[in-house]
Design a protein around this motif. Structure first.
Motif, mmCIF file in Angstrom:
data_model
loop_
_atom_site.group_PDB
_atom_site.id
_atom_site.type_symbol
_atom_site.label_atom_id
_atom_site.label_comp_id
_atom_site.label_asym_id
_atom_site.label_seq_id
_atom_site.Cartn_x
_atom_site.Cartn_y
_atom_site.Cartn_z
ATOM 1 N N UNK A 193 92.331 -21.383 -16.408
ATOM 2 C CA UNK A 193 91.351 -20.338 -16.546
ATOM 3 C C UNK A 193 90.603 -19.900 -15.305
ATOM 4 N N UNK A 194 90.200 -21.014 -14.528
ATOM 5 C CA UNK A 194 89.552 -20.781 -13.356
ATOM 6 C C UNK A 194 90.376 -19.904 -12.357
ATOM 7 N N UNK A 195 91.700 -19.985 -12.309
ATOM 8 C CA UNK A 195 92.552 -19.311 -11.454
ATOM 9 C C UNK A 195 92.804 -17.829 -11.951
ATOM 10 N N UNK A 196 92.825 -17.607 -13.262
ATOM 11 C CA UNK A 196 92.901 -16.313 -13.781
ATOM 12 C C UNK A 196 91.533 -15.659 -13.454
ATOM 13 N N UNK A 197 90.263 -16.276 -13.400
ATOM 14 C CA UNK A 197 88.971 -15.773 -13.039
ATOM 15 C C UNK A 197 89.058 -15.451 -11.926
ATOM 16 N N UNK A 198 89.644 -16.218 -10.839
ATOM 17 C CA UNK A 198 89.501 -15.837 -9.618
ATOM 18 C C UNK A 198 90.428 -14.657 -9.285
ATOM 19 N N UNK A 199 91.581 -14.470 -9.840
ATOM 20 C CA UNK A 199 92.329 -13.349 -9.836
ATOM 21 C C UNK A 199 91.703 -12.119 -10.186
ATOM 22 N N UNK A 200 91.037 -12.184 -11.474
ATOM 23 C CA UNK A 200 90.311 -10.986 -11.893
ATOM 24 C C UNK A 200 89.205 -10.580 -10.784
ATOM 25 N N UNK A 201 88.584 -11.519 -10.106
ATOM 26 C CA UNK A 201 87.430 -11.347 -9.149
ATOM 27 C C UNK A 201 88.099 -10.584 -8.053
ATOM 28 N N UNK A 202 89.153 -11.109 -7.405
ATOM 29 C CA UNK A 202 89.919 -10.651 -6.375
ATOM 30 C C UNK A 202 90.521 -9.121 -6.629
ATOM 31 N N UNK A 203 91.038 -8.844 -7.854
ATOM 32 C CA UNK A 203 91.555 -7.640 -8.099
ATOM 33 C C UNK A 203 90.258 -6.427 -8.023
ATOM 34 N N UNK A 204 89.085 -6.777 -8.594
ATOM 35 C CA UNK A 204 87.964 -5.988 -8.724
ATOM 36 C C UNK A 204 87.501 -5.758 -7.258
ATOM 37 N N UNK A 205 87.685 -6.813 -6.350
ATOM 38 C CA UNK A 205 87.380 -6.751 -4.946
ATOM 39 C C UNK A 205 88.169 -5.790 -4.194
ATOM 40 N N UNK A 206 89.245 -5.917 -4.487
ATOM 41 C CA UNK A 206 90.407 -5.099 -3.583
ATOM 42 C C UNK A 206 90.478 -3.866 -4.064
ATOM 43 N N UNK A 207 90.341 -3.617 -5.217
ATOM 44 C CA UNK A 207 90.314 -2.427 -6.041
ATOM 45 C C UNK A 207 89.233 -1.417 -5.526
ATOM 46 N N UNK A 208 87.922 -2.033 -5.602
ATOM 47 C CA UNK A 208 86.815 -1.497 -5.184
ATOM 48 C C UNK A 208 86.831 -0.813 -3.690
ATOM 49 N N UNK A 209 87.251 -1.702 -2.877
ATOM 50 C CA UNK A 209 87.182 -1.398 -1.428
ATOM 51 C C UNK A 209 88.322 -0.444 -1.086
ATOM 52 N N UNK A 210 89.443 -0.458 -1.627
ATOM 53 C CA UNK A 210 90.450 0.452 -1.337
ATOM 54 C C UNK A 210 90.149 1.915 -1.979
ATOM 55 N N UNK A 211 89.481 1.864 -3.139
ATOM 56 C CA UNK A 211 88.974 2.934 -3.859
ATOM 57 C C UNK A 211 87.916 3.906 -2.927
#
Length: 257
Positions: A174-192
Motif C-alpha cells: 500500500x505504501x508503494x502504491x501510495x508513492x507511485x500515486x504521489x510520483x505520478x501527480x508530481x511528474x504530471x503536474x510539472x510536465x503539464x
C-alpha cells in the motif's frame, strides 16, 4: 535571511483566491466521497468507469468554455497546425490515469486523514523537480515547510495507539502504491506546466490543450477499462486487479507482468 512573504504575490486577484479555496474544497470532498462510496472497504461499482465518465465531463466542459468565445471549426484548424501536441499530452494523461485509479485503490487501504497527509508529500517532490527543471530556487521558509511536512507524515503514519506500526507485506504494498500515486501527480503536474509555459503548447488556447489531455486520458482509461473487464474473472475485485498489475509491472517490468 528569511524572505518577506506577500499575499498579493500568492493571490494577485480575488478570483485566484476563490479558485484556490474551491480547489482545496473539491480535493478534500473527492477523497471523502470516494471513501463514503465504499461498502465495508469494497467498491460495488467499476472505478475505471467512474473515472471515464469524469474525463468525458471535463472534456465537455472544456469544449463549452472554448466555444463560448471561439467558433467550432477553429478547433480543427488548431489541431491540424499543432497535432503533435496531442501526442505530447499522452505523457501526463497516462500519469493522471495512474493517479486517478490509484486514488481509489489507496483510499480503500488508508483512512482519508492518512491518505491526505501522505498525498501532501507530492509537494516535496514537486518542489524538488520544479527547482531542477525551471531553475528557480525555493526560499528557506519553503524548504522548512517541506521538511516539517515530511516529519509530520512520518510521525502520523508510524505512530499508533499500540506503539510503532508493524510493516507487513500488505502495508508495504500500500505504501508503494501510495508513492507511485504521489510520483505520478508530481511528474504530471510539472510536465503539464512545462507544456503550458515553455513547451509547444505555449501558443495554443488553454481550453484546447485541456481537451487534448482529456481526450488522451479517455483513451488511457478506456484501455484500462477493457483490461479490467477482460481479466476481472480472475480476481476478486477491480482493486485487486489493478494492485496486482501495478506491483507486477514495478517488480518484473512490462514484459513479465
Amino acid at each position: 535571511m528569511w524572505k518577506s512573504f506577500d499575499w498579493v504575490d500568492l493571490f494577485p486577484t480575488k478570483k485566484s483566491f476563490i479558485v484556490f479555496v474551491l480547489y482545496i474544497g473539491f480535493s478534500m470532498n473527492h477523497g471523502l466521497l470516494v471513501k463514503l462510496s465504499q461498502d465495508k472497504g469494497i467498491y460495488t461499482y467499476n472505478i475505471v468507469s467512474v473515472i471515464l465518465m469524469t474525463e468525458f465531463m471535463k472534456l465537455f466542459i472544456s469544449l463549452i468554455l472554448y466555444l463560448k468565445d471561439n467558433p467550432l471549426n477553429s478547433i480543427i484548424d488548431q489541431t491540424r497546425k499543432n497535432y503533435t501536441v496531442i501526442f505530447l499530452y499522452l505523457v501526463p494523461s497516462i500519469l493522471y490515469c495512474v493517479y486517478n485509479n490509484l486514488a481509489f485503490v489507496n483510499l480503500s487501504a488508508f483512512d482519508p486523514t492518512t491518505y491526505f497527509i501522505f498525498l501532501q508529500l507530492r509537494v516535496i517532490l514537486t518542489g524538488i523537480v520544479y527547482q531542477c527543471l525551471f531553475k528557480k530556487d525555493l526560499s528557506k521558509i519553503q524548504w522548512l515547510s517541506l521538511i516539517l511536512l515530511t516529519i509530520g507524515c512520518m510521525i502520523k503514519e508510524l505512530k499508533t495507539e499500540d506503539g510503532i506500526r508493524p510493516l507487513s507485506n500488505g502495508y508495504l504494498t500500500s505504501l508503494l502504491l501510495m508513492f507511485i500515486q504521489i510520483l505520478s501527480s508530481c511528474l504530471a503536474g510539472v510536465y503539464n506546466e512545462y507544456l503550458l509555459k515553455e513547451g509547444q503548447g505555449i501558443k495554443i488556447n488553454i481550453y484546447i490543450q485541456n481537451m487534448y489531455m482529456y481526450f488522451d486520458s479517455i483513451l488511457c482509461n478506456f484501455v484500462l477499462w477493457i483490461t479490467v473487464k477482460y481479466e476481472n474473472d480472475h480476481y476478486t475485485s477491480d482493486i485487486d486487479l489493478f494492485k496486482n498489475k501495478m506491483v507486477c509491472k514495478i517488480i518484473f517490468g512490462y514484459w513479465f507482468s
